[in-house]
Design a protein around this motif. Sequence first.
Motif, short mmCIF file in Angstrom:
data_model
loop_
_atom_site.label_atom_id
_atom_site.label_comp_id
_atom_site.label_asym_id
_atom_site.label_seq_id
_atom_site.Cartn_x
_atom_site.Cartn_y
_atom_site.Cartn_z
N ASN A 44 0.83 -1.21 0.00
CA ASN A 44 0.00 0.00 0.00
C ASN A 44 0.86 1.26 0.00
OD1 ASN A 44 -2.40 -1.41 -0.05
ND2 ASN A 44 -2.65 -1.38 2.18
N GLU A 45 1.92 1.27 0.80
CA GLU A 45 2.82 2.42 0.84
C GLU A 45 3.48 2.64 -0.51
OE1 GLU A 45 5.62 2.01 4.03
OE2 GLU A 45 4.06 2.08 5.57
N GLN A 46 3.93 1.56 -1.14
CA GLN A 46 4.56 1.67 -2.46
C GLN A 46 3.56 2.23 -3.48
OE1 GLN A 46 7.82 1.02 -3.40
NE2 GLN A 46 8.14 0.95 -1.20
N ALA A 47 2.33 1.75 -3.45
CA ALA A 47 1.31 2.24 -4.38
C ALA A 47 1.02 3.72 -4.14
CB ALA A 47 0.03 1.42 -4.22
N GLU A 48 0.95 4.12 -2.87
CA GLU A 48 0.71 5.53 -2.56
C GLU A 48 1.86 6.41 -3.05
OE1 GLU A 48 0.02 5.76 1.65
OE2 GLU A 48 -1.89 4.69 1.51
N GLU A 49 3.10 5.93 -2.90
CA GLU A 49 4.26 6.69 -3.39
C GLU A 49 4.22 6.83 -4.91
OE1 GLU A 49 7.95 5.08 -1.93
OE2 GLU A 49 7.27 5.21 0.15
N ARG A 50 3.87 5.73 -5.61
CA ARG A 50 3.77 5.80 -7.07
C ARG A 50 2.67 6.77 -7.48
NH1 ARG A 50 4.47 0.23 -6.69
NH2 ARG A 50 2.23 -0.10 -6.85
N ASP A 51 1.53 6.73 -6.79
CA ASP A 51 0.44 7.65 -7.11
C ASP A 51 0.83 9.09 -6.87
OD1 ASP A 51 -1.10 5.48 -7.82
OD2 ASP A 51 -2.31 5.49 -5.98
N ALA A 52 1.54 9.35 -5.78
CA ALA A 52 1.98 10.71 -5.46
C ALA A 52 2.95 11.22 -6.52
CB ALA A 52 2.61 10.75 -4.08
N LYS A 53 3.88 10.37 -6.96
CA LYS A 53 4.83 10.78 -7.99
C LYS A 53 4.11 11.05 -9.31
CE LYS A 53 8.83 8.39 -6.11
NZ LYS A 53 9.76 7.27 -6.26
N ARG A 54 3.14 10.19 -9.64
CA ARG A 54 2.37 10.37 -10.86
C ARG A 54 1.58 11.67 -10.79
NH1 ARG A 54 -0.76 5.67 -10.88
NH2 ARG A 54 1.18 4.56 -11.00
N HIS A 55 0.99 11.94 -9.65
CA HIS A 55 0.21 13.16 -9.45
C HIS A 55 1.11 14.39 -9.56
CE1 HIS A 55 -2.87 15.86 -7.99
NE2 HIS A 55 -2.04 16.30 -7.07
N GLU A 56 2.31 14.31 -8.99
CA GLU A 56 3.25 15.43 -9.04
C GLU A 56 3.66 15.73 -10.48
OE1 GLU A 56 5.25 18.63 -7.62
OE2 GLU A 56 3.91 17.33 -6.49
N ARG A 57 3.92 14.68 -11.27
CA ARG A 57 4.29 14.90 -12.68
C ARG A 57 3.13 15.52 -13.44
NH1 ARG A 57 6.80 9.65 -12.30
NH2 ARG A 57 4.89 8.77 -13.13
N THR A 58 1.92 15.07 -13.17
CA THR A 58 0.75 15.60 -13.86
C THR A 58 0.51 17.05 -13.47
OG1 THR A 58 -0.24 13.41 -13.84
CG2 THR A 58 -1.72 15.26 -14.23
N LYS A 59 0.69 17.35 -12.19
CA LYS A 59 0.45 18.70 -11.68
C LYS A 59 1.41 19.70 -12.34
CE LYS A 59 1.50 19.83 -7.42
NZ LYS A 59 1.52 19.85 -5.95
N ARG A 60 2.65 19.30 -12.56
CA ARG A 60 3.64 20.22 -13.10
C ARG A 60 3.57 20.31 -14.61
NH1 ARG A 60 8.98 18.01 -10.86
NH2 ARG A 60 7.75 16.18 -10.62
#
Length: 62
Positions: free
Chosen positions: A41-57
């Motif tokens: 779950n932690e790994q999935a959350e980290e991947r989602d956060a990184k994906r969200h950060e790339r999308t946001k920028r």
Amino acid sequence: MERVTLRIPKQQIEEVEQMVETGEFPNRSEAIRSAVREMLNEQAEERDAKRHERTKRSWAKV
């Protein structure tokens, strides 16, 4: 469910046994399954956060 054999340091097994004895988990297997679920779950959350950060920028790229 599949069976997996692994080697864990004695101190860590003793700590898991303590959690079983205090009722935190019904047995060692469930304690270890819980730890694996938490890690995944932690790994999935980290991947989602990184994906969200790339999308946001992406909108700011010129």
